[in-house]
Design an enzyme around this catalytic site. Sequence first.
Site, mmCIF file in Angstrom:
data_model
loop_
_atom_site.group_PDB
_atom_site.id
_atom_site.type_symbol
_atom_site.label_atom_id
_atom_site.label_comp_id
_atom_site.label_asym_id
_atom_site.label_seq_id
_atom_site.Cartn_x
_atom_site.Cartn_y
_atom_site.Cartn_z
ATOM 1 N N ASP A 101 -22.161 -8.499 29.920
ATOM 2 C CA ASP A 101 -21.696 -8.037 28.603
ATOM 3 C C ASP A 101 -21.290 -6.568 28.728
ATOM 4 O OD1 ASP A 101 -23.988 -6.539 28.807
ATOM 5 O OD2 ASP A 101 -24.925 -7.283 26.988
ATOM 6 N N ASP A 112 -22.574 -5.549 22.887
ATOM 7 C CA ASP A 112 -23.704 -5.073 22.084
ATOM 8 C C ASP A 112 -23.437 -3.639 21.645
ATOM 9 O OD1 ASP A 112 -25.124 -7.408 22.325
ATOM 10 O OD2 ASP A 112 -26.435 -6.691 23.930
ATOM 11 N N ASP A 115 -22.247 -2.891 26.840
ATOM 12 C CA ASP A 115 -23.183 -2.273 25.896
ATOM 13 C C ASP A 115 -22.702 -0.876 25.518
ATOM 14 O OD1 ASP A 115 -25.403 -4.379 26.412
ATOM 15 O OD2 ASP A 115 -25.011 -3.583 28.415
HETATM 16 P P1 DGT Z 1 -25.606 -7.009 32.665
HETATM 17 O O1 DGT Z 1 -25.112 -6.807 31.276
HETATM 18 O O2 DGT Z 1 -26.175 -8.360 32.882
HETATM 19 O O3 DGT Z 1 -24.595 -6.660 33.682
HETATM 20 O O4 DGT Z 1 -26.809 -6.010 32.937
HETATM 21 P P2 DGT Z 1 -27.404 -4.887 31.990
HETATM 22 O O5 DGT Z 1 -28.308 -4.057 32.809
HETATM 23 O O6 DGT Z 1 -26.314 -4.205 31.243
HETATM 24 O O7 DGT Z 1 -28.330 -5.702 31.030
HETATM 25 P P3 DGT Z 1 -28.220 -5.937 29.448
HETATM 26 O O8 DGT Z 1 -26.822 -5.859 28.983
HETATM 27 O O9 DGT Z 1 -28.975 -7.179 29.138
HETATM 28 O O10 DGT Z 1 -29.039 -4.743 28.801
HETATM 29 C C1 DGT Z 1 -28.733 -3.394 29.036
HETATM 30 C C2 DGT Z 1 -29.970 -2.599 28.990
HETATM 31 O O11 DGT Z 1 -30.330 -2.372 27.657
HETATM 32 C C3 DGT Z 1 -31.139 -3.312 29.620
HETATM 33 O O12 DGT Z 1 -31.319 -2.886 30.907
HETATM 34 C C4 DGT Z 1 -32.305 -2.942 28.783
HETATM 35 C C5 DGT Z 1 -31.707 -2.562 27.508
HETATM 36 N N1 DGT Z 1 -31.894 -3.559 26.443
HETATM 37 C C6 DGT Z 1 -31.386 -4.785 26.310
HETATM 38 N N2 DGT Z 1 -31.769 -5.341 25.171
HETATM 39 C C7 DGT Z 1 -32.545 -4.444 24.578
HETATM 40 C C8 DGT Z 1 -33.271 -4.412 23.361
HETATM 41 O O13 DGT Z 1 -33.266 -5.336 22.552
HETATM 42 N N3 DGT Z 1 -33.947 -3.248 23.122
HETATM 43 C C9 DGT Z 1 -33.940 -2.204 23.994
HETATM 44 N N4 DGT Z 1 -34.607 -1.097 23.737
HETATM 45 N N5 DGT Z 1 -33.283 -2.201 25.115
HETATM 46 C C10 DGT Z 1 -32.608 -3.309 25.395
HETATM 47 MG MG MG Z 2 -25.054 -5.198 29.899
#
Ligand code: DGT
Ligand code: MG
Length: 373
Positions: A204, A297, A206
């Site tokens: 996604d 997000d 963010d």
């Molecule tokens: P991806 O999108 O799969 O390539 O990997 P990320 O690291 O971007 O993971 P993602 O998009 O699920 O979430 C980004 C970061 O935001 C994750 O490492 C922790 C944080 N995060 C996700 N959801 C929440 C939430 O509901 N609350 C808080 N505080 N942080 C969150």
């Molecule tokens: Mg992400």
Amino acid sequence: SSVSRDKATQEIPAYGCQRRTPLHHHNKEITDALEILALSASFQGSEARFLGFTRASSVLKSLPFRLQSVEEVKDLPWCGGHSQTVIQEILEDGVCREVETVKNSEHFQSMKALTSIFGVGIRTADKWYRDGVRSLSDLNNLGGKLTAEQKAGLLHYTDLQQSVTREEAGTVEQLIKGALQSFVPDVRVTMTGGFRRGKQEGHDVDFLITHPDEEALNGLLRKAVAWLDGKGSVLYYHVRARSQNFSGSNTMDGHETCYSIIALPNVCPEKPSPDAEKIEPDLDKNSLRNWKAVRVDLVVCPYSEYFYALLGWTGSKHFERELRRFSLHVKKMSLNSHGLFDIQKNATTLLHRRRRYLHILDSHMCRPPRETP
Ligand code: DGT
Ligand code: MG
């Protein structure tokens, strides 16, 4: 030399946030295997085993060399008995029997497919599995019981399964910034998540949104998303309102958040080859459309919490978890996306008087540096 390798393993710190964890490292076969066992444990509801395998994998990612023998992990934190069996089998046979069994199991495969749908967590997937659901096509029978989020997730399943490229993330950024700036020209929009960590692709995109004037942020998210929706760019969204009394626990976060699926214009839509059209005449309908569904997000935070929210939303999830555990156990501070709080001054009050919690958090909050974000 083996001496310097021994020294390297002895110097690896126990908390993930104290180590470098590069995306490309030397022991990918082993960490992939450990992460399958971690995922499988989480599908079975075992948080402890999930954490154990995740920590072992994280430690191995920081190793500056390729493992040659299981002996080399004996001094490493979190690489205990079960992980050692996995490591040894992979080093000796190239595969680990337990991992192969897990990968081939119906439960693992179904749970993986079901939890890959937007809006479906482990609990929902497990309930469906126990009700006999095995694959996405079985979900058609559940039709009415799906939430709006899950329906959108299924509708755009194929697109959402594909990763988002950095270039696509840049296009999303322009779209989101355009919408927000049409209401507040100097709003600050920062891409967070995996792309901020330098990943080349993600599941996604963010964003974190803030402004020195809190009034400017009032209602901004809903207005901007409605504006995009009016232009036909929004396939699904729901806004979670800011919660005033967020829990001071380590995991919760009370910022206003929009979970959405955006129709991203394709720079050059993929045309199906003439051969594919002959084989499957209907196949090309989707390929001809000039957009791709992308999960986005959007998080809004007060200016005073910007640095904490930025840290909290940059990830990875494991890094965040480790950082918060380190803060709590080593620094006796409680960290979340709102701030860093000193729990020592009022530890017992914190435990026993929940209602005073917020007040205490307020008075002990460490203010962010004064420079602009
Ligand atoms: P991806 O999108 O799969 O390539 O990997 P990320 O690291 O971007 O993971 P993602 O998009 O699920 O979430 C980004 C970061 O935001 C994750 O490492 C922790 C944080 N995060 C996700 N959801 C929440 C939430 O509901 N609350 C808080 N505080 N942080 C969150
Ligand atoms: Mg992400």
